[in-house]
Design an enzyme around this catalytic site. Structure first.
Site, PDB file in Angstrom:
ATOM      1  N   GLU A 137       0.816  -1.215   0.000  1.00 40.72           N
ATOM      2  CA  GLU A 137       0.000   0.000   0.000  1.00 40.72           C
ATOM      3  C   GLU A 137       0.853   1.270   0.000  1.00 40.72           C
ATOM      4  O   GLU A 137       0.316   2.367   0.001  1.00 40.72           O
ATOM      5  CB  GLU A 137      -0.957  -0.006   1.196  1.00 40.72           C
ATOM      6  CG  GLU A 137      -2.189   0.856   0.978  1.00 40.72           C
ATOM      7  CD  GLU A 137      -3.154   0.803   2.146  1.00 40.72           C
ATOM      8  OE1 GLU A 137      -4.366   0.740   1.892  1.00 40.72           O
ATOM      9  OE2 GLU A 137      -2.707   0.817   3.302  1.00 40.72           O
ATOM     10  N   GLY A 231     -10.920 -15.109   6.442  1.00 34.11           N
ATOM     11  CA  GLY A 231     -12.029 -14.359   7.034  1.00 34.11           C
ATOM     12  C   GLY A 231     -12.475 -14.963   8.343  1.00 34.11           C
ATOM     13  O   GLY A 231     -11.640 -15.374   9.153  1.00 34.11           O
ATOM     14  N   ASP A 261      -5.121  -6.656   9.138  1.00 35.42           N
ATOM     15  CA  ASP A 261      -3.945  -5.976   9.696  1.00 35.42           C
ATOM     16  C   ASP A 261      -3.723  -6.408  11.148  1.00 35.42           C
ATOM     17  O   ASP A 261      -2.587  -6.573  11.595  1.00 35.42           O
ATOM     18  CB  ASP A 261      -4.138  -4.453   9.656  1.00 35.42           C
ATOM     19  CG  ASP A 261      -4.375  -3.953   8.237  1.00 35.42           C
ATOM     20  OD1 ASP A 261      -3.880  -4.595   7.295  1.00 35.42           O
ATOM     21  OD2 ASP A 261      -5.062  -2.930   8.075  1.00 35.42           O
TER      22      ASP A 261
HETATM   23  O1  RIB Z   1      -6.835  -2.677   6.048  1.00 35.58           O
HETATM   24  C1  RIB Z   1      -7.632  -1.616   6.482  1.00 35.58           C
HETATM   25  C2  RIB Z   1      -7.035  -0.321   6.048  1.00 35.58           C
HETATM   26  O2  RIB Z   1      -7.069  -0.274   4.647  1.00 35.58           O
HETATM   27  C3  RIB Z   1      -7.781   0.906   6.499  1.00 35.58           C
HETATM   28  O3  RIB Z   1      -7.352   1.390   7.754  1.00 35.58           O
HETATM   29  C4  RIB Z   1      -7.545   1.880   5.360  1.00 35.58           C
HETATM   30  O4  RIB Z   1      -6.712   2.928   5.717  1.00 35.58           O
HETATM   31  C5  RIB Z   1      -6.947   1.059   4.228  1.00 35.58           C
HETATM   32  O5  RIB Z   1      -5.628   1.290   4.090  1.00 35.58           O
END
Ligand code: RIB
Length: 316
Positions: A137, A231, A261
């Protein structure tokens, strides 16, 4: 204290709207609004730090209010952060819709995150790390450098390939010790990697596979360990000669944003806590993920060590 877990990745300001059901194309629905800290990299760092590991987050932000709030948040959490300021670029933002079932839809504007480059990642920041974690990301160059540096300092290199992107180069996988895809990323990797021998593979097809079949596909990915998060079912830990399915905990989900996360951060913290024991670390990560969905938001919803330990005592 030197960091045991170093997370290189994205920071986002999450802008969240809760609504009963997601709007259809062209429809307007009335909801409620809240904002908080997010970004896959940062969420993973907060999860690892709150779960008990000495953690350092490295990421890029702009020169704006969101960046100032991010610094204040890390200070209050007493978790180390190395923010690289990218002038002329905004701090990343995420527009998140959450429905009454706790499911989410997310659009991110990477902003400064996309400008994180090799030169920002001073190897000295990684000295003494036992686990280095990255995602997709921020920039792919940053992810590559993070993984290579992990190996150079003798740390375990963890890649969470989220979000999967069109410019992902599978050559990156040769620098990975532990790969943690979710169902979407797993399906994308199956289609991308010729060694799997599959094309047109979907998440629906994945849902029909046995654990042994998932393990067989994961073995074709390359990294020695692949942990597929499934999940609310749980996760499958695929190692060279065996696989282990770890079921999730049954909880009432109010917001699933950042659950993946939470798993990655909790697992990384668990790797340190349990001295490299993959299964114990994955069980720990599963508990962190379960607790995270019981509260709204991403980083602010990550559970703390005492809560995780009490939950594990109650549920195992
Ligand atoms: O994985 C969840 C996250 O994805 C969110 O907090 C958002 O910021 C995106 O990056």
């Amino acid at each position: 204290m030197k960091p045991q877990v170093v997370v290189v990745g994205s920071f986002m300001q999450d802008l969240r709207w809760n609504c009963a059901t997601f709007p259809a194309a062209g429809e307007t629905v009335i909801g409620t609004f809240a904002t908080g800290q997010g970004g896959k990299g940062s969420n993973q760092a907060i999860a690892a730090g709150r779960a008990g590991a000495a953690t350092l987050f490295i990421g890029a932000v702009g020169c704006d209010t969101f960046a100032a709030d991010a610094r204040a948040f890390y200070k209050a959490e007493k978790i180390n952060a190395h923010f690289i300021e990218k002038s002329g670029h905004a701090t990343g933002t995420a527009a998140i819709l959450v429905n009454d079932s706790g499911q989410n839809q997310i659009v991110v504007a990477l902003g400064a995150n996309a400008r994180l480059v090799k030169a920002d990642l001073d190897p000295k920041l990684f000295a003494g790390a036992r686990v280095v974690v990255t995602q997709l990301e921020s920039s792919l160059a940053a992810a590559t450098t993070a993984l290579k540096t992990a190996r150079a300092v003798g740390a375990t290199a963890v890649l969470n390939p989220a979000p999967m992107r069109a410019d992902f180069n599978p050559a990156l996988l040769k620098h990975v010790d532990i790969l943690i895809p979710n169902e979407t990323e797993f399906a994308a990797l199956v289609n991308l990697l010729p060694a799997t021998g599959r094309k047109g593979f979907t998440e629906t097809a994945l849902a029909r596979l046995s654990d042994a079949d998932i393990h067989a596909l994961a073995r074709a990915f390359g990294p020695p360990v692949v942990i597929v998060t499934l999940g609310k079912r749980g996760c499958l830990v695929s190692q060279k000669s065996k696989y282990t399915f770890i079921p999730s905990h049954k909880v009432k989900a109010v917001d699933t944003t950042g659950a993946g996360d939470a798993f990655v951060g909790g697992f990384s913290s668990g790797l340190v806590k349990f001295n490299g024991d993959l299964i114990k670390a994955a069980r720990f990560g599963t508990a962190v993920a379960a607790l995270s969905v019981t509260k709204p938001g991403a980083a602010p919803a990550m559970p703390r060590q005492r809560e995780i330990e009490a939950f594990l005592k109650k549920t195992t």
